[in-house]
Design an enzyme around this catalytic site. Structure first.
Site, short mmCIF file in Angstrom:
data_model
loop_
_atom_site.label_atom_id
_atom_site.label_comp_id
_atom_site.label_asym_id
_atom_site.label_seq_id
_atom_site.Cartn_x
_atom_site.Cartn_y
_atom_site.Cartn_z
N HIS A 34 -5.90 61.22 29.05
CA HIS A 34 -5.68 62.61 28.63
C HIS A 34 -6.13 63.55 29.74
O HIS A 34 -7.18 63.35 30.37
CB HIS A 34 -6.46 62.90 27.35
CG HIS A 34 -6.38 64.33 26.90
ND1 HIS A 34 -7.29 65.29 27.31
CD2 HIS A 34 -5.48 64.97 26.10
CE1 HIS A 34 -6.96 66.45 26.78
NE2 HIS A 34 -5.87 66.29 26.04
N SER A 35 -5.35 64.60 30.00
CA SER A 35 -5.68 65.64 30.97
C SER A 35 -5.79 65.02 32.38
O SER A 35 -4.82 64.48 32.87
CB SER A 35 -6.95 66.36 30.55
OG SER A 35 -7.15 67.54 31.29
N ALA A 36 -6.97 65.08 33.02
CA ALA A 36 -7.11 64.40 34.31
C ALA A 36 -6.87 62.90 34.15
O ALA A 36 -6.40 62.24 35.08
CB ALA A 36 -8.49 64.66 34.91
#
Length: 564
Positions: A240-242
């Site tokens: 998730h995200s990075a």
């Protein structure tokens, strides 16, 4: 009393022999060893012999009877001393064997997390450099030969913070005791992503050390996950995200090929990936603040490797970077081009894919909701002409408010358009070797934020027992209602069905609707929405809005200007 057990373990005795020994040997308190004392049957179930050492895991029968967690298993050498700022070194299993001294090793507690950076304006610095570990969650009683599918999870945190402890998986395995889940610790901030042009010579240092950590962890999984009951040829990488951006990068990195067979990419952070030269100002500021400004780059790196970690943490938080922070870079070695361009050219690993984002997320910041400022902060190389072209796609009359306009105008290029970058905009989308894709829009607000908007990481709260990330590796967990727990189970069922079969529908909950594939002729996505009832599903399919499709097409056309 325990010497017979340890001897059996050290000699690589079969589990049948070990079990026989345990039945004949009463287990008393292990006061001196520090290991958890289990009844013999549970000790047997929780012991995993990797060939070079045996680890004992943790089972919480009152909460998660179907799950065993082996926490803090090293996958690489400690990146300290001369190994600081260098590429990951594979684990020296001989050293681990010698340090264990023939005794089984306690893996029942979470390890130290990696050194943290700033979070919400609060200084970082907590954690340890000796942090290259994985947590392994497996079904109770899983054993070698079970060949269970594996989920490999990469946490987010803008490449500078995050702690796997805040994203526990016991309840995932307890719900579906037919998968193995691995979560990875990797170097963050300056320790993982410091860069200078001189790093083209590895005598100075190595680019993208944090991403290399993840690759080494995947190689460890390939070598040893079978001992936990996993199938090393059936690994889904997820993040998730990075962490989602990491997953995207693994799809274009040659060294990651063959280490995974499916992908789940959540809220992919489409941040700019700079060149080594563009990172030179950050390197110089960092070295100066750490007290290592003098001499050649070789002298500076020697100084930085000898510096106290608190000095590095201070420099990490306070180094001035006009454009870029501590992020992966296009080094020409590991990362040879910008991800979006690579995808456009079909230069990536073609595997089944789940990809999506939250309804209202953006990663850009601007106190006055100025779209130009927000885009420029996230994509520093955009020209004024580029910005004006972006602005022309988001007139205020198309939105309910200035807040919504800012969110959409920045959130689509930042995060949301990752859904489209690998799909129908590209000429190879119907290539016969291209695999199945499912897309989603997460549409349930984080209940702790008291907002109608579904912001970045809202699904993490739902899927990980009400987690909220805090500074310096901390997390809080809020109690969840029955309806929220039911919705979380529905999401987990979709995810783990995909891990098991490559299709989120095979083992979905009965109440859940069929998740249709996204294709050039079927531009659809699942809208994931919680119902107030624990017995009904609020999920439904929707057609991707044409306006969003067109705007994302433009964002993708600006891949090189955005440096992603």
């Amino acid at each position: 009393m325990l010497s017979a057990i340890f001897a059996l373990l050290n000699l690589g005795a079969s589990f049948n022999n070990l079990n026989d020994a345990l039945k004949q040997t009463p287990i008393g308190p292990m006061v001196d060893s520090g290991y958890v004392a289990y009844p013999s049957s549970q000790l047997y179930q929780n012991a995993v012999d990797l060939g070079y050492v045996t680890y004992f895991g943790d089972n919480q029968p009152e909460m998660y009877p179907n799950t065993v967690a082996h926490l803090g298993i090293p996958y690489a050498e400690r990146p300290v001393g001369d190994l600081r700022f260098r590429a990951t070194v594979p684990l020296n299993t001989t050293r681990v064997t010698e340090e264990a001294g023939g005794s089984p090793v306690d893996a029942t507690s979470y390890p130290d997390f990696c050194i943290q950076g700033q979070f919400a304006g609060q200084p970082g610095g907590a954690g340890s450099e000796d942090c290259l570990n994985v947590n392994v969650y497996s079904p109770y009683g899983a054993k070698e030969g079970d060949n269970l599918p594996v989920l490999f999870y990469i946490h987010g945190g803008a490449w500078i913070f995050g702690n796997p402890r805040g994203f526990p998986f016991e309840h995932w395995v307890n719900q579906s005791p037919n998968v193995i889940i691995v979560s990875v610790y990797y170097r963050l901030g300056s320790l993982g992503f410091l860069a200078a042009p001189e790093f083209t010579d590895p005598a100075y240092g190595d680019f993208n050390a944090g991403l290399r950590d993840q690759i080494q962890a995947l190689k460890w999984v390939k070598s040893y996950i079978s001992k936990f009951g996993g199938d090393p040829t059936n690994v889904t990488i997820s993040g998730h995200s990075a962490g989602g951006a990491s997953v995207e990068l693994h799809m274009i990195v040659d060294e990651s090929k063959g280490l995974f067979s499916r992908v789940i990419a959540q809220s992919v952070g489409r941040s700019a990936l700079p060149t080594p030269k563009q990172q030179q100002p950050l390197f110089e500021s960092y070295a100066s603040l750490a007290g290592c400004e003098n001499g050649s780059v070789a002298d500076q790196m020697k100084c930085l490797r000898g510096a106290n970690i608190s000095a590095l943490a201070f420099a990490q938080d306070n180094a001035l970077h006009r454009d870029f922070g501590y992020v992966p870079i296009v080094d020409g070695l590991l990362i040879t081009g910008h991800p979006t361009t690579k995808f456009q050219c079909g230069e990536f690993t073609h595997v089944p894919l789940i990809v999506g984002s939250a309804s209202n997320e953006t990663l850009s910041l601007s106190p006055k909701l100025d779209i130009s400022t927000g885009l420029k902060a996230f994509f520093p190389s955009l020209t004024d002409t580029d910005i004006q072209q972006f602005l022309g796609l988001y007139p205020i009359d198309d939105f309910d408010s200035k807040i919504q306009q800012f969110q959409v105008a920045t959130g689509e290029p930042d995060v949301i358009c990752a859904v489209s970058l690998s799909l129908t905009l590209l000429p190879w989308a119907t290539h016969p070797h291209y695999s199945n894709t499912w897309t989603y829009r997460y549409n349930t607000p984080d209940p702790t934020l008291n907002t109608k908007y579904v912001t970045h990481a809202a699904e993490n709260w739902m899927m990980f027992n009400g987690t909220t990330t805090g500074p310096n590796g901390t997390s809080t967990f809020d109690p969840q209602t029955d309806a929220q727990k039911a919705f979380a189970s529905e999401l987990i069922a979709y995810w783990l069905s995909f891990v098991r079969t490559g299709d989120p529908n095979t083992y979905k909950l009965d109440k859940s609707p069929v998740w249709e594939k996204y294709s050039e002729s079927n531009l659809v996505r699942m809208v994931l929405t919680q119902q107030n009832s624990a017995t009904e599903s609020g999920n439904e399919m929707e057609i991707l809005p044409l306006a969003e499709f067109v705007r994302c097409a433009f964002a993708i056309s600006k891949a090189e200007a955005c440096q992603h």
